[in-house]
Design a protein around this motif. Structure first.
Motif, PDB file in Angstrom:
ATOM      1  N   GLY A  94     -27.073  -5.752 -20.130  1.00 40.60           N
ATOM      2  CA  GLY A  94     -28.351  -5.604 -19.430  1.00 40.60           C
ATOM      3  C   GLY A  94     -29.474  -5.239 -20.373  1.00 40.60           C
ATOM      4  N   ASN A  95     -29.224  -4.309 -21.265  1.00 43.15           N
ATOM      5  CA  ASN A  95     -30.260  -3.918 -22.219  1.00 43.15           C
ATOM      6  C   ASN A  95     -30.735  -5.111 -23.036  1.00 43.15           C
ATOM      7  OD1 ASN A  95     -31.645  -1.493 -22.871  1.00 43.15           O
ATOM      8  ND2 ASN A  95     -29.689  -0.442 -22.956  1.00 43.15           N
ATOM      9  N   PHE A  96     -29.806  -5.942 -23.436  1.00 37.33           N
ATOM     10  CA  PHE A  96     -30.170  -7.090 -24.268  1.00 37.33           C
ATOM     11  C   PHE A  96     -30.906  -8.158 -23.465  1.00 37.33           C
ATOM     12  CE2 PHE A  96     -29.468 -11.230 -26.192  1.00 37.33           C
ATOM     13  CZ  PHE A  96     -29.806 -10.993 -27.512  1.00 37.33           C
ATOM     14  N   VAL A  97     -30.413  -8.424 -22.255  1.00 42.18           N
ATOM     15  CA  VAL A  97     -30.858  -9.606 -21.524  1.00 42.18           C
ATOM     16  C   VAL A  97     -32.068  -9.359 -20.621  1.00 42.18           C
ATOM     17  CG1 VAL A  97     -30.151 -11.186 -19.677  1.00 42.18           C
ATOM     18  CG2 VAL A  97     -28.628 -10.753 -21.593  1.00 42.18           C
ATOM     19  N   LEU A  98     -32.115  -8.186 -19.968  1.00 45.49           N
ATOM     20  CA  LEU A  98     -33.108  -7.968 -18.914  1.00 45.49           C
ATOM     21  C   LEU A  98     -34.546  -8.265 -19.336  1.00 45.49           C
ATOM     22  CD1 LEU A  98     -34.005  -7.009 -16.101  1.00 45.49           C
ATOM     23  CD2 LEU A  98     -33.882  -4.661 -16.944  1.00 45.49           C
ATOM     24  N   PRO A  99     -35.079  -7.633 -20.414  1.00 49.25           N
ATOM     25  CA  PRO A  99     -36.476  -7.943 -20.782  1.00 49.25           C
ATOM     26  C   PRO A  99     -36.675  -9.411 -21.137  1.00 49.25           C
ATOM     27  CG  PRO A  99     -35.746  -5.907 -21.819  1.00 49.25           C
ATOM     28  CD  PRO A  99     -34.520  -6.557 -21.258  1.00 49.25           C
ATOM     29  N   LEU A 100     -35.675 -10.024 -21.783  1.00 51.00           N
ATOM     30  CA  LEU A 100     -35.805 -11.438 -22.132  1.00 51.00           C
ATOM     31  C   LEU A 100     -35.919 -12.297 -20.882  1.00 51.00           C
ATOM     32  CD1 LEU A 100     -33.131 -11.671 -24.979  1.00 51.00           C
ATOM     33  CD2 LEU A 100     -35.584 -12.013 -25.256  1.00 51.00           C
ATOM     34  N   GLN A 101     -35.120 -11.970 -19.857  1.00 47.14           N
ATOM     35  CA  GLN A 101     -35.114 -12.804 -18.651  1.00 47.14           C
ATOM     36  C   GLN A 101     -36.403 -12.704 -17.845  1.00 47.14           C
ATOM     37  OE1 GLN A 101     -31.391 -12.006 -16.491  1.00 47.14           O
ATOM     38  NE2 GLN A 101     -30.706 -13.981 -17.263  1.00 47.14           N
ATOM     39  N   ILE A 102     -37.109 -11.599 -17.953  1.00 43.19           N
ATOM     40  CA  ILE A 102     -38.364 -11.481 -17.183  1.00 43.19           C
ATOM     41  C   ILE A 102     -39.583 -11.700 -18.079  1.00 43.19           C
ATOM     42  CG2 ILE A 102     -37.328  -9.932 -15.473  1.00 43.19           C
ATOM     43  CD1 ILE A 102     -38.734  -7.593 -16.832  1.00 43.19           C
ATOM     44  N   GLY A 103     -39.350 -12.128 -19.324  1.00 43.06           N
ATOM     45  CA  GLY A 103     -40.460 -12.446 -20.218  1.00 43.06           C
ATOM     46  C   GLY A 103     -41.166 -11.240 -20.776  1.00 43.06           C
ATOM     47  N   ALA A 104     -40.507 -10.091 -20.862  1.00 40.88           N
ATOM     48  CA  ALA A 104     -41.126  -8.866 -21.382  1.00 40.88           C
ATOM     49  C   ALA A 104     -40.773  -8.673 -22.858  1.00 40.88           C
ATOM     50  CB  ALA A 104     -40.654  -7.661 -20.569  1.00 40.88           C
TER      51      ALA A 104
END
Length: 547
Positions: A94-104
């Motif tokens: 989650g730490n790795f993927v979450l910001p990437l998936q929402i464009g942050a």
């Protein structure tokens, strides 16, 4: 989709130096550090399990005393639950993927994220201290009054778990604020990837339920050190109260473990079927529904604890509601597969394994929710098998699918697809050999946590132990080809799977700021129907001879 060289400017290499890693606020680096830690504890917990199954191959003690056996299964459970499964998907993937998936560019509170990591490290060291300073023999549930009277290192272990809880709460808070505030313009709630929905529902449980466990363990420590009578009946306490407090957290904690696993499966099935996921809103709302119901069913762990008949009937009735949102997810995944253009890459094989194994785990959970069945099966190997079909057949299979899916993005290198598929098949076979036989053992009355057992159970125990060795061999292959990938894997390219999603629009590995330029939302994460048609139209309009 073609592989290119690994970009020099990426988060693994810049900024340089050990200090830059120790003080990093980059969510990707923190995710990688969590990933390394949880895989280490998975190896330790798995090794303990193989040793336990080897001891249980024979129905008489072979190389381990009863006390040592009690300590080993307690450590196996505590390490796997608190140091591996709970932080595995939210904190690492989650730490790795979450910001990437929402464009942050990062999470909402990068410093808090780093603090969460160091709190996890401190909690892990306290737990390790408990192991080397005498171990614990209470089981991972720390049930009173035994835990308040045993001479093993209960205080150290529960203190470690207490500290780990803060790491979980901080991560949950960070994710909730990140999802609310940092989504790219145009990404409404129903245009978010389902992975984000799953992490959001998980974060709610982390924030609301974890403090209850923390207070419970603090009371346990105080009772053991100071002698106040809360749980110990010899001092006027009530041991059933401990069970209420413990399961009020620990049943939702089951969904802290499985909800992000379900989120990964939603991603894998949609992307490797190359079609819009069926019932997007139903899957999203079912994640929140599971989070809500998870707070109402803790009493089904206590049917034989002496709680009132009315309470047992109510909890039994409510337990069946858990099956509804879970069933909605499984139905929608199946409908997504139907007429999909399925690509059987390794992540998809793990997703299909999850579907099969989690369905068995969920179905047997319904059995245990029925009062008359549960009374017969309580504290037998049936419960052990059910738990492992949900936790390992569900969460760990999903985690393995997620690791294989995002590994190229995380490290910029591919793994050997052939050996990855071989390992997946061996793990699937070994898992079912190990735990399906335990369903049969449980229905025949074999109690769990027994060091020695009657002769009649020996063939099934031996079969289960051989399965554990097969399972361990599968994970050995996994470890070898992943290490080889890190050292000599071919460059993955930006989007080796040819799928949609913001994380696949940046380089592999991504730069420290995630994206070279601000991402723009032009389609939903599962709009394969429209995007593929547009791409095919563009290709058809190109002059012959131009790529």
């Amino acid at each position: 989709m073609g592989a290119t060289a690994i970009p020099e400017y990426n988060f693994l290499r810049y900024p340089k130096g050990l200090k830059s890693w120790l003080l990093t606020q980059d969510h990707k680096r923190i995710g990688v550090m969590y990933f390394a830690a949880i895989m280490f504890f998975f190896f330790v917990g798995g090794l303990l399990a193989v040793i336990l199954r080897t001891e249980l191959f024979s129905n008489r003690s072979s190389f381990m005393s009863s006390d040592t056996y009690n300590q080993f299964f307690t450590l196996h459970g505590a390490i796997m639950i608190f140091l591996f499964i709970i932080p595995s998907i939210p904190a690492a993937i989650g730490n790795f993927v979450l910001p990437l998936q929402i464009g942050a560019k990062d999470v909402a509170f990068p410093r808090l994220n780093l603090a969460s990591w160091y709190i996890y490290v401190v909690g892990a060291f306290v737990c390790l201290f408990a192991i080397v300073s005498g171990g614990v023999d209470t089981g991972w549930t720390f049930y009173t009054p035994y835990s308040t009277t045993t001479s093993t290192s209960v205080v150290s272990m529960t203190l470690g778990v207490f500290i780990l809880g803060f790491s979980s709460i901080f991560t949950g808070l960070n994710f909730i604020v990140t999802i609310h505030k940092l989504r790219v313009p145009g990404m409404t709630w129903f245009r978010m990837p389902l992975m984000v929905w799953g992490l959001y529902a998980t974060a709610i449980i982390q924030v609301l339920a974890t403090p209850v466990l923390g207070i419970t363990l603090l009371l346990l420590i105080l009772e053991k050190l100071v002698g106040i009578g809360i749980f110990d009946p010899a001092m006027g306490g009530d041991p059933v109260l401990f069970q209420h407090f413990f399961w009020f957290y620990s049943h939702p904690a089951v969904y802290i473990m499985i909800l992000p696993g379900m989120a990964i499966i939603s991603e894998l099935i949609a992307h490797f079927s190359h079609r819009h996921i069926f019932g997007y809103k139903a899957i999203a709302f079912s994640s929140l529904g599971i989070a809500l119901v998870s707070f109402l069913v803790w009493g089904h762990h206590m049917f034989v604890s002496g709680q009132s008949e009315l309470a047992a009937i109510v909890f039994s009735f409510l337990t069946f509601f858990v099956g509804i949102p879970s069933g909605i997810k499984v139905f929608n995944w199946m409908m997504t597969l139907y007429k999909g253009s399925i690509e059987f890459k390794t992540p998809m094989l793990y997703a299909l394994s999850f579907l099969f194994l989690f369905t068995i785990g969920g179905l047997t959970g319904i059995f245990l929710g029925a009062l008359p069945v549960d009374v017969h099966l309580t504290d037998t190997y049936f419960v052990v098998a059910h738990f492992h079909y949900v936790m390992m057949g569900g969460t760990v299979m999903a985690l393995l699918g997620g690791i294989h899916y995002w590994w190229p993005k995380m490290f910029g290198r591919m793994y050997n697809e052939f050996w990855a598929k071989v390992a997946c098949v061996i793990i699937f076979v070994g898992f079912n050999m190990t735990f399906f036989s335990q369903f049969i053992l449980g229905t025949k009355g074999m109690p769990r946590r027994y060091h020695n057992y009657l002769d009649q159970y020996q063939p099934l125990h031996a079969f289960s132990s051989v399965g554990a060795w097969v399972l361990g061999f599968g994970f050995l292959i996994f470890m070898i080809y992943m290490i080889h990938s890190l050292m000599r894997g071919r460059p993955a390219g930006n989007n080796p799977w040819g799928v949609l999603g913001f994380e696949w629009e940046t380089t592999s590995p991504p730069p420290p700021e995630n994206f070279a330029k601000d991402p723009v939302l032009s389609h939903g994460p599962y709009d394969y129907d429209t995007v593929l048609i547009q791409r095919s139209d563009i290709a058809a309009q190109r002059p012959v001879g131009r790529a």
